[in-house]
Design a protein around this motif. Structure first.
Motif: not given
Length: 275
Positions: A198, A200, A209, A263, A267
């Motif tokens: 992932a 971000a 994302l 995720g 973030i």
């Protein structure tokens, strides 16, 4: 196994490489670092008539900043990008993701553009290129063109590069003021291809994302500055939209759970890193 027979040409310039590709098209393959191509040759998954070696073309080994982007030539090694002066400040997502790319030994030979051209859906660099909304520069004897990551990454180990085109460089946008970037990955062992990765990119107004390892290519979503349960709902919807399936590496459920967890972690870290 050993590769099928092929001819070998060491190109002295990008133009010479393009001439060879124009002549043989899909029967020619480009060798830069060889960390993806050589195993495919050995397993005879690739059987070109001609191997065009671009690894000694100095003009393709440059890493430079221009127009708010970091331009990485087709011959630039992953290790060279990782050690590039000021990378952590200029492109923190790349600085965070590159240590996850293979191992020190493969990064010493493997090229950035080679990973993009190979287009493995679990590879870190295509996921980062998509998250940053970067682009790939293509060159042939007919033309030069530049494709955004979303257009270049066409599917499972498939790109929009035409048979006579050379991937000349990748363009990664530099970090903007007030923007945070972060990368998270889960794999069986460090250096293995990601089960889920992932990437971000977060600003005061937007969250972007990108996720690799689930669909047939990396996929990205853009949201406003969501918080709390609203962000959980968006991540859950994204996890289902990716269409995860069970395979010998992980279940679909595990992949969905990882999209939600990694995720959010990426973030939140990107938010903390905003400057």
């Amino acid at each position: 196994m050993k590769p099928a027979r092929f001819d070998y040409q060491r190109a002295e310039s990008a133009a010479e490489a393009c001439e060879a590709l124009a002549e043989l098209g899909g029967d020619a393959r480009v060798l830069a670092g060889g960390q993806s191509l050589v195993p495919m040759l050995n397993m005879r998954l690739a059987q070109p008539r001609l191997l065009v070696d671009i690894s000694r073309i100095e003009a393709l080994q440059k890493i430079e900043r221009s127009g708010g982007r970091l331009l990485v030539g087709a011959g630039a090694r992953q290790a060279a990008l990782l050690s590039h002066d000021g990378l952590a400040e200029a492109a923190p997502l790349l600085a965070a993701a590159l240590p996850w790319v293979g191992h020190a030994q493969t990064r010493a030979r493997g090229t950035v553009c080679g990973s993009l051209a190979h287009a493995d859906p679990s590879a870190e660099l295509p996921t980062c290129l998509l998250a940053l909304q970067g682009a790939v520069r293509l060159r042939s004897s007919r033309r030069h063109r530049e494709l955004p990551a979303e257009a270049f990454l066409a599917g499972l180990m498939s790109t929009a590069r035409e048979d006579d085109e050379l991937v000349e460089a990748a363009a990664f946008p530099l970090r903007r003021a007030g923007e945070g970037q972060a990368f998270r990955e889960f794999g069986r062992r460090h250096g293995d291809f990601a089960i889920v990765g992932a990437a971000a990119v977060v600003s005061a107004q937007r969250i972007r994302l990108a996720v690799g390892g689930v669909a047939d290519r990396p996929m990205a979503r853009d949201w406003p500055a969501l918080e709390g349960s609203a962000l959980d709902d968006a991540l859950n919807a994204f996890a289902w939209e990716l269409g995860a399936r069970d395979d010998l590496h992980a279940s679909a459920r595990l992949r969905r759970d990882l999209v939600r967890a990694l995720g959010r972690e990426a973030i939140e870290e990107a938010r903390r890193c905003r400057a």
